[in-house]
Design a protein around this motif. Structure first.
Motif, mmCIF file in Angstrom:
data_model
loop_
_atom_site.group_PDB
_atom_site.id
_atom_site.type_symbol
_atom_site.label_atom_id
_atom_site.label_comp_id
_atom_site.label_asym_id
_atom_site.label_seq_id
_atom_site.Cartn_x
_atom_site.Cartn_y
_atom_site.Cartn_z
ATOM 1 N N GLY A 79 -23.664 15.634 -52.633
ATOM 2 C CA GLY A 79 -24.931 15.564 -51.916
ATOM 3 C C GLY A 79 -25.628 14.233 -52.093
ATOM 4 N N PHE A 80 -25.621 13.701 -53.317
ATOM 5 C CA PHE A 80 -26.282 12.414 -53.542
ATOM 6 C C PHE A 80 -25.599 11.316 -52.747
ATOM 7 C CE2 PHE A 80 -26.400 8.389 -55.959
ATOM 8 C CZ PHE A 80 -27.748 8.097 -55.775
ATOM 9 N N GLU A 81 -24.280 11.297 -52.768
ATOM 10 C CA GLU A 81 -23.544 10.296 -51.987
ATOM 11 C C GLU A 81 -23.919 10.389 -50.513
ATOM 12 O OE1 GLU A 81 -19.070 10.133 -50.397
ATOM 13 O OE2 GLU A 81 -19.186 9.997 -52.588
ATOM 14 N N LEU A 82 -23.965 11.602 -49.979
ATOM 15 C CA LEU A 82 -24.309 11.763 -48.568
ATOM 16 C C LEU A 82 -25.733 11.303 -48.295
ATOM 17 C CD1 LEU A 82 -23.385 12.796 -45.776
ATOM 18 C CD2 LEU A 82 -24.597 14.900 -46.324
ATOM 19 N N GLY A 83 -26.661 11.609 -49.223
ATOM 20 C CA GLY A 83 -28.040 11.169 -49.027
ATOM 21 C C GLY A 83 -28.147 9.663 -48.943
ATOM 22 N N VAL A 84 -27.422 8.967 -49.822
ATOM 23 C CA VAL A 84 -27.418 7.501 -49.777
ATOM 24 C C VAL A 84 -26.843 7.025 -48.458
ATOM 25 C CG1 VAL A 84 -26.424 5.425 -50.811
ATOM 26 C CG2 VAL A 84 -27.306 7.252 -52.277
ATOM 27 N N ARG A 126 -33.332 3.925 -53.846
ATOM 28 C CA ARG A 126 -33.690 3.985 -55.263
ATOM 29 C C ARG A 126 -34.539 5.220 -55.557
ATOM 30 N NH1 ARG A 126 -36.069 -1.624 -57.291
ATOM 31 N NH2 ARG A 126 -36.185 -0.341 -59.182
ATOM 32 N N ALA A 127 -35.444 5.557 -54.657
ATOM 33 C CA ALA A 127 -36.276 6.749 -54.856
ATOM 34 C C ALA A 127 -35.425 8.015 -54.835
ATOM 35 C CB ALA A 127 -37.359 6.814 -53.783
ATOM 36 N N LEU A 128 -34.429 8.045 -53.958
ATOM 37 C CA LEU A 128 -33.528 9.193 -53.916
ATOM 38 C C LEU A 128 -32.762 9.312 -55.228
ATOM 39 C CD1 LEU A 128 -32.234 11.448 -52.141
ATOM 40 C CD2 LEU A 128 -30.452 9.790 -51.589
ATOM 41 N N ALA A 129 -32.313 8.180 -55.764
ATOM 42 C CA ALA A 129 -31.592 8.199 -57.041
ATOM 43 C C ALA A 129 -32.489 8.710 -58.159
ATOM 44 C CB ALA A 129 -31.075 6.796 -57.361
ATOM 45 N N ALA A 130 -33.734 8.243 -58.204
ATOM 46 C CA ALA A 130 -34.665 8.690 -59.234
ATOM 47 C C ALA A 130 -34.935 10.187 -59.108
ATOM 48 C CB ALA A 130 -35.965 7.903 -59.136
ATOM 49 N N ALA A 131 -35.102 10.674 -57.872
ATOM 50 C CA ALA A 131 -35.349 12.099 -57.673
ATOM 51 C C ALA A 131 -34.134 12.921 -58.077
ATOM 52 C CB ALA A 131 -35.689 12.364 -56.210
ATOM 53 N N LEU A 188 -31.969 12.183 -60.390
ATOM 54 C CA LEU A 188 -31.927 12.224 -61.853
ATOM 55 C C LEU A 188 -32.960 13.206 -62.402
ATOM 56 C CD1 LEU A 188 -31.536 8.401 -62.592
ATOM 57 C CD2 LEU A 188 -29.817 10.176 -63.024
ATOM 58 N N ALA A 189 -34.135 13.242 -61.771
ATOM 59 C CA ALA A 189 -35.204 14.121 -62.245
ATOM 60 C C ALA A 189 -34.956 15.582 -61.876
ATOM 61 C CB ALA A 189 -36.539 13.658 -61.669
ATOM 62 N N GLU A 190 -34.263 15.809 -60.752
ATOM 63 C CA GLU A 190 -34.000 17.165 -60.260
ATOM 64 C C GLU A 190 -32.501 17.314 -60.011
ATOM 65 O OE1 GLU A 190 -36.945 18.495 -57.187
ATOM 66 O OE2 GLU A 190 -37.459 16.361 -57.193
ATOM 67 N N PRO A 191 -31.724 17.650 -61.019
ATOM 68 C CA PRO A 191 -30.266 17.722 -60.854
ATOM 69 C C PRO A 191 -29.797 18.706 -59.790
ATOM 70 C CG PRO A 191 -30.858 17.696 -63.181
ATOM 71 C CD PRO A 191 -32.136 17.879 -62.415
ATOM 72 N N ALA A 236 -38.337 20.374 -47.689
ATOM 73 C CA ALA A 236 -39.595 19.890 -48.265
ATOM 74 C C ALA A 236 -39.338 19.017 -49.485
ATOM 75 C CB ALA A 236 -40.481 21.080 -48.630
ATOM 76 N N ARG A 237 -38.372 19.389 -50.311
ATOM 77 C CA ARG A 237 -38.045 18.585 -51.491
ATOM 78 C C ARG A 237 -37.537 17.202 -51.080
ATOM 79 N NH1 ARG A 237 -34.123 21.891 -55.337
ATOM 80 N NH2 ARG A 237 -34.730 20.301 -56.859
ATOM 81 N N LEU A 238 -36.733 17.157 -50.048
ATOM 82 C CA LEU A 238 -36.168 15.877 -49.620
ATOM 83 C C LEU A 238 -37.210 14.998 -48.937
ATOM 84 C CD1 LEU A 238 -32.699 17.098 -48.330
ATOM 85 C CD2 LEU A 238 -33.098 15.584 -50.261
ATOM 86 N N THR A 239 -38.004 15.585 -48.045
ATOM 87 C CA THR A 239 -38.986 14.772 -47.321
ATOM 88 C C THR A 239 -40.154 14.350 -48.211
ATOM 89 O OG1 THR A 239 -40.004 16.807 -46.462
ATOM 90 C CG2 THR A 239 -38.424 15.684 -45.037
ATOM 91 N N ALA A 240 -40.261 14.942 -49.397
ATOM 92 C CA ALA A 240 -41.279 14.487 -50.350
ATOM 93 C C ALA A 240 -40.900 13.141 -50.965
ATOM 94 C CB ALA A 240 -41.467 15.522 -51.456
ATOM 95 N N ILE A 241 -39.646 12.735 -50.807
ATOM 96 C CA ILE A 241 -39.182 11.448 -51.330
ATOM 97 C C ILE A 241 -39.533 10.362 -50.320
ATOM 98 C CG2 ILE A 241 -37.154 10.139 -52.083
ATOM 99 C CD1 ILE A 241 -35.819 12.889 -52.668
ATOM 100 N N ARG A 242 -40.193 9.342 -50.786
ATOM 101 C CA ARG A 242 -40.638 8.268 -49.895
ATOM 102 C C ARG A 242 -39.438 7.630 -49.192
ATOM 103 N NH1 ARG A 242 -45.313 5.328 -49.378
ATOM 104 N NH2 ARG A 242 -45.124 3.180 -48.615
#
Length: 292
Positions: free
Chosen positions: A118-123, A189-194, A196-199, A213-219
Protein backbone atom coordinates in the motif's frame (compact mmCIF):
# COMPACT_ATOMS: atom_id res chain seq x y z
CA UNK A 1 12.41 -21.91 -5.27
CA UNK A 2 8.71 -22.56 -4.75
CA UNK A 3 6.04 -22.99 -7.44
CA UNK A 4 2.50 -22.09 -6.36
CA UNK A 5 -0.72 -22.12 -8.38
CA UNK A 6 -3.09 -19.19 -7.94
CA UNK A 7 -6.62 -20.27 -8.83
CA UNK A 8 -9.37 -17.93 -10.01
CA UNK A 9 -12.92 -17.95 -11.35
CA UNK A 10 -12.80 -17.83 -15.15
CA UNK A 11 -12.76 -15.98 -17.42
CA UNK A 12 -9.52 -14.15 -16.66
CA UNK A 13 -8.26 -11.27 -18.82
CA UNK A 14 -4.53 -11.89 -18.46
CA UNK A 15 -3.64 -9.59 -21.35
CA UNK A 16 -5.33 -6.62 -19.67
CA UNK A 17 -3.86 -7.07 -16.19
CA UNK A 18 -0.40 -7.86 -17.56
CA UNK A 19 -0.57 -4.81 -19.83
CA UNK A 20 -1.63 -2.58 -16.94
CA UNK A 21 1.23 -3.78 -14.72
CA UNK A 22 3.74 -3.70 -17.59
CA UNK A 23 2.94 -0.07 -18.40
CA UNK A 24 3.70 0.85 -14.78
CA UNK A 25 6.68 -1.46 -14.15
CA UNK A 26 9.33 0.41 -12.14
CA UNK A 27 12.87 -0.13 -13.46
CA UNK A 28 14.91 -2.11 -10.96
CA UNK A 29 11.82 -3.34 -9.09
CA UNK A 30 9.63 -4.92 -11.75
CA UNK A 31 9.98 -6.66 -15.11
CA UNK A 32 7.13 -7.61 -17.41
CA UNK A 33 8.50 -9.85 -20.16
CA UNK A 34 7.26 -12.43 -20.81
CA UNK A 35 5.24 -12.63 -17.57
CA UNK A 36 5.42 -10.35 -14.55
CA UNK A 37 8.22 -10.37 -11.97
CA UNK A 38 9.28 -8.16 -9.10
CA UNK A 39 11.45 -7.96 -6.02
CA UNK A 40 9.81 -8.29 -2.62
CA UNK A 41 10.82 -7.70 0.98
CA UNK A 42 9.10 -9.47 3.87
CA UNK A 43 10.37 -8.64 7.37
CA UNK A 44 13.56 -7.31 5.84
CA UNK A 45 14.30 -10.49 3.86
CA UNK A 46 14.52 -10.08 0.09
CA UNK A 47 13.10 -12.34 -2.58
CA UNK A 48 11.53 -12.35 -6.02
CA UNK A 49 8.22 -13.47 -7.48
CA UNK A 50 7.33 -14.23 -11.08
CA UNK A 51 3.78 -14.84 -12.32
CA UNK A 52 2.59 -16.25 -15.64
CA UNK A 53 -0.67 -17.56 -17.07
CA UNK A 54 -1.05 -21.36 -17.06
CA UNK A 55 -3.64 -23.65 -18.57
CA UNK A 56 -6.42 -24.86 -16.32
CA UNK A 57 -7.72 -21.58 -14.90
CA UNK A 58 -4.68 -20.77 -12.82
CA UNK A 59 -1.70 -18.51 -12.62
CA UNK A 60 1.68 -20.01 -11.81
CA UNK A 61 3.78 -18.09 -9.28
CA UNK A 62 7.48 -18.87 -9.01
CA UNK A 63 8.67 -17.60 -5.65
CA UNK A 64 12.28 -17.28 -4.54
CA UNK A 65 12.05 -16.40 -0.87
CA UNK A 66 12.19 -17.90 2.60
CA UNK A 67 9.62 -20.65 3.06
CA UNK A 68 8.32 -18.89 6.19
CA UNK A 69 7.24 -15.95 4.07
CA UNK A 70 5.24 -18.02 1.57
CA UNK A 71 1.76 -17.55 3.11
CA UNK A 72 2.18 -13.77 3.17
CA UNK A 73 3.59 -13.67 -0.37
CA UNK A 74 0.80 -15.85 -1.78
CA UNK A 75 -1.88 -13.75 -0.06
CA UNK A 76 -0.39 -10.58 -1.54
CA UNK A 77 -0.11 -12.09 -5.01
CA UNK A 78 -3.76 -13.12 -4.92
CA UNK A 79 -4.64 -9.49 -4.17
CA UNK A 80 -2.31 -8.13 -6.87
CA UNK A 81 -3.91 -10.38 -9.50
CA UNK A 82 -7.44 -10.07 -8.10
CA UNK A 83 -7.90 -13.83 -7.91
CA UNK A 84 -10.94 -13.63 -5.64
CA UNK A 85 -13.10 -11.68 -8.11
CA UNK A 86 -16.40 -13.15 -9.30
CA UNK A 87 -16.64 -12.13 -12.98
CA UNK A 88 -20.21 -13.38 -13.36
CA UNK A 89 -21.54 -11.24 -10.51
CA UNK A 90 -19.51 -8.20 -11.56
CA UNK A 91 -20.52 -8.51 -15.20
CA UNK A 92 -24.20 -8.93 -14.39
CA UNK A 93 -24.13 -5.83 -12.22
CA UNK A 94 -22.31 -3.58 -14.68
CA UNK A 95 -24.13 -4.79 -17.80
CA UNK A 96 -27.28 -3.07 -16.55
CA UNK A 97 -25.70 0.18 -17.80
CA UNK A 98 -26.19 0.23 -21.60
CA UNK A 99 -22.92 2.12 -22.01
CA UNK A 100 -20.91 -0.42 -20.03
CA UNK A 101 -22.62 -3.55 -21.37
CA UNK A 102 -20.53 -3.78 -24.58
CA UNK A 103 -17.32 -3.17 -22.64
CA UNK A 104 -18.16 -5.98 -20.21
CA UNK A 105 -19.07 -8.27 -23.10
CA UNK A 106 -15.74 -7.53 -24.79
CA UNK A 107 -13.67 -8.14 -21.64
CA UNK A 108 -15.71 -10.36 -19.29
CA UNK A 109 -12.66 -11.36 -17.24
CA UNK A 110 -11.26 -7.90 -16.57
CA UNK A 111 -9.72 -7.52 -13.11
CA UNK A 112 -8.75 -4.59 -10.91
CA UNK A 113 -4.97 -4.92 -10.48
CA UNK A 114 -3.98 -4.83 -6.84
CA UNK A 115 -0.80 -3.57 -5.22
CA UNK A 116 2.06 -5.45 -3.62
CA UNK A 117 2.41 -2.77 -0.93
CA UNK A 118 0.00 0.00 0.00
CA UNK A 119 2.76 2.47 0.83
CA UNK A 120 4.50 1.81 -2.48
CA UNK A 121 1.24 2.38 -4.34
CA UNK A 122 0.56 5.59 -2.41
CA UNK A 123 3.96 6.96 -3.41
CA UNK A 124 3.39 5.96 -7.01
CA UNK A 125 -0.06 7.59 -7.00
CA UNK A 126 1.39 10.90 -5.80
CA UNK A 127 4.16 10.70 -8.40
CA UNK A 128 1.40 10.26 -10.98
CA UNK A 129 -0.51 13.40 -10.06
CA UNK A 130 -0.79 15.68 -13.10
CA UNK A 131 1.64 13.64 -15.22
CA UNK A 132 1.38 10.69 -17.61
CA UNK A 133 1.77 7.06 -16.59
CA UNK A 134 5.12 6.92 -18.41
CA UNK A 135 6.41 10.04 -16.65
CA UNK A 136 5.30 8.76 -13.25
CA UNK A 137 7.03 5.43 -13.88
CA UNK A 138 10.27 7.21 -14.79
CA UNK A 139 10.07 9.24 -11.58
CA UNK A 140 9.50 6.07 -9.58
CA UNK A 141 12.55 4.50 -11.19
CA UNK A 142 14.68 7.49 -10.20
CA UNK A 143 13.33 7.30 -6.65
CA UNK A 144 14.27 3.63 -6.44
CA UNK A 145 17.75 4.28 -7.84
CA UNK A 146 18.32 7.03 -5.26
CA UNK A 147 16.70 5.56 -2.14
CA UNK A 148 15.94 1.90 -2.82
CA UNK A 149 17.81 -0.89 -1.08
CA UNK A 150 20.08 -2.96 -3.36
CA UNK A 151 18.59 -6.41 -3.83
CA UNK A 152 20.21 -8.98 -1.56
CA UNK A 153 19.76 -12.29 -3.31
CA UNK A 154 20.44 -14.25 -6.48
CA UNK A 155 20.69 -11.89 -9.43
CA UNK A 156 17.61 -11.68 -11.64
CA UNK A 157 17.58 -9.79 -14.97
CA UNK A 158 16.40 -6.23 -14.42
CA UNK A 159 15.67 -6.71 -10.70
CA UNK A 160 18.25 -4.75 -8.74
CA UNK A 161 16.53 -3.06 -5.79
CA UNK A 162 13.62 -3.31 -3.38
CA UNK A 163 11.30 -0.33 -3.03
CA UNK A 164 12.38 2.15 -0.33
CA UNK A 165 10.42 2.00 2.89
CA UNK A 166 8.82 4.98 4.62
CA UNK A 167 11.84 5.40 6.89
CA UNK A 168 14.09 6.02 3.87
CA UNK A 169 11.66 8.48 2.30
CA UNK A 170 10.43 10.47 5.31
CA UNK A 171 13.68 12.40 5.75
CA UNK A 172 14.78 12.66 2.10
CA UNK A 173 14.59 15.72 -0.16
CA UNK A 174 12.22 14.06 -2.61
CA UNK A 175 11.59 17.16 -4.70
CA UNK A 176 15.30 17.84 -5.04
CA UNK A 177 16.13 14.24 -5.88
CA UNK A 178 13.46 13.93 -8.56
CA UNK A 179 13.30 17.51 -9.84
CA UNK A 180 9.58 17.72 -9.15
CA UNK A 181 7.31 20.34 -7.53
CA UNK A 182 8.13 20.82 -3.85
CA UNK A 183 4.49 20.38 -2.82
CA UNK A 184 4.39 16.94 -4.40
CA UNK A 185 7.67 15.96 -2.79
CA UNK A 186 6.34 17.16 0.55
CA UNK A 187 3.21 15.04 0.06
CA UNK A 188 5.35 11.92 -0.43
CA UNK A 189 7.30 12.70 2.73
CA UNK A 190 4.04 13.32 4.62
CA UNK A 191 2.71 9.97 3.43
CA UNK A 192 5.88 8.28 4.67
CA UNK A 193 5.59 9.96 8.07
CA UNK A 194 1.92 8.96 8.35
CA UNK A 195 2.76 5.38 7.40
CA UNK A 196 5.38 5.22 10.13
CA UNK A 197 2.97 6.69 12.68
CA UNK A 198 0.04 4.48 11.59
CA UNK A 199 1.32 1.05 10.50
CA UNK A 200 -2.22 -0.05 9.56
CA UNK A 201 -2.80 2.93 7.25
CA UNK A 202 -2.96 0.66 4.18
CA UNK A 203 -4.50 -2.43 5.77
CA UNK A 204 -7.04 -4.06 3.41
CA UNK A 205 -10.58 -4.46 4.64
CA UNK A 206 -10.95 -1.07 6.33
CA UNK A 207 -14.24 0.79 6.31
CA UNK A 208 -14.02 2.70 2.99
CA UNK A 209 -15.11 6.06 4.39
CA UNK A 210 -12.72 5.81 7.32
CA UNK A 211 -9.83 4.77 5.08
CA UNK A 212 -10.48 7.66 2.68
CA UNK A 213 -10.65 10.13 5.56
CA UNK A 214 -7.33 8.89 6.96
CA UNK A 215 -5.64 9.32 3.60
CA UNK A 216 -7.11 12.71 2.69
CA UNK A 217 -6.08 14.02 6.12
CA UNK A 218 -2.49 13.81 4.83
CA UNK A 219 -1.43 17.07 3.24
CA UNK A 220 -1.17 16.68 -0.54
CA UNK A 221 -3.49 13.68 -0.85
CA UNK A 222 -6.87 14.44 -2.36
CA UNK A 223 -9.93 12.34 -3.13
CA UNK A 224 -8.55 11.00 -6.46
CA UNK A 225 -5.40 9.61 -4.84
CA UNK A 226 -7.34 8.21 -1.88
CA UNK A 227 -9.82 6.42 -4.15
CA UNK A 228 -7.07 5.07 -6.40
CA UNK A 229 -5.30 3.64 -3.35
CA UNK A 230 -8.63 2.21 -2.14
CA UNK A 231 -9.17 0.48 -5.49
CA UNK A 232 -5.79 -1.17 -5.71
CA UNK A 233 -4.29 -1.44 -2.24
CA UNK A 234 -7.33 -1.63 0.03
CA UNK A 235 -9.28 -3.81 -2.42
CA UNK A 236 -12.43 -1.69 -2.23
CA UNK A 237 -14.51 -2.94 -5.16
CA UNK A 238 -16.72 0.16 -4.99
CA UNK A 239 -13.95 2.79 -4.99
CA UNK A 240 -14.17 5.38 -7.76
CA UNK A 241 -11.62 8.11 -8.61
CA UNK A 242 -14.22 10.76 -9.43
CA UNK A 243 -12.82 13.53 -11.59
CA UNK A 244 -10.39 11.24 -13.40
CA UNK A 245 -9.88 12.62 -16.88
CA UNK A 246 -9.65 9.15 -18.43
CA UNK A 247 -13.01 8.11 -17.02
CA UNK A 248 -14.72 11.25 -18.24
CA UNK A 249 -13.07 10.97 -21.66
CA UNK A 250 -14.19 7.34 -21.99
CA UNK A 251 -17.79 8.36 -21.23
CA UNK A 252 -17.83 11.01 -23.97
CA UNK A 253 -20.30 9.53 -26.43
CA UNK A 254 -20.39 12.64 -28.63
CA UNK A 255 -22.08 15.49 -26.76
CA UNK A 256 -19.03 16.04 -24.56
CA UNK A 257 -17.45 14.72 -21.41
CA UNK A 258 -19.56 14.47 -18.28
CA UNK A 259 -18.68 16.64 -15.32
CA UNK A 260 -17.39 14.98 -12.15
CA UNK A 261 -20.85 15.45 -10.62
CA UNK A 262 -22.51 13.80 -13.63
CA UNK A 263 -20.01 10.93 -13.47
CA UNK A 264 -20.74 10.42 -9.78
CA UNK A 265 -24.49 10.40 -10.40
CA UNK A 266 -24.24 7.89 -13.23
CA UNK A 267 -21.91 5.68 -11.19
CA UNK A 268 -24.63 5.08 -8.60
CA UNK A 269 -25.97 2.39 -10.95
CA UNK A 270 -22.56 0.64 -10.91
CA UNK A 271 -22.52 -0.04 -7.16
CA UNK A 272 -21.04 -2.12 -5.60
CA UNK A 273 -18.63 -2.60 -8.55
CA UNK A 274 -17.56 0.95 -9.37
CA UNK A 275 -13.85 0.06 -9.31
CA UNK A 276 -14.45 -2.55 -12.03
CA UNK A 277 -16.45 -0.03 -14.05
CA UNK A 278 -13.47 2.31 -13.81
CA UNK A 279 -11.16 -0.42 -15.11
CA UNK A 280 -13.45 -1.09 -18.07
CA UNK A 281 -13.56 2.62 -18.90
CA UNK A 282 -9.79 3.08 -18.51
CA UNK A 283 -9.16 0.06 -20.72
CA UNK A 284 -11.56 1.31 -23.39
CA UNK A 285 -9.99 4.78 -23.25
CA UNK A 286 -6.49 3.32 -23.62
CA UNK A 287 -7.57 1.24 -26.61
CA UNK A 288 -9.22 4.26 -28.21
CA UNK A 289 -6.12 6.39 -27.70
CA UNK A 290 -3.61 3.77 -28.89
CA UNK A 291 -2.00 4.25 -32.33
CA UNK A 292 -3.68 2.30 -35.08
Amino acid sequence: MHAVDLSYRPPYDWAAIHGFLAARAIPGIEAAAPGYARTVAIDGRHGTVAVALEAGDRLRATIRADAAALPEIVARLRRVFDCAADPAAIGAGLARDPGLAPLVAARPGLRVPGAWCGFELGVRAILGQQVSVAAATRLAGRLVAALGTPFAGAAQPGLTHVFPGPDAIASADIAGLLGMPRARGAAIRALAAASLAEPDLFAPGQDPATAAARLTAIRGIGPWTAQYVAMRALRDADALPVGDIGLMRALDAGPGRPSPAQLLARAEAWRPWRAYAAMHLWTADAERSAPA
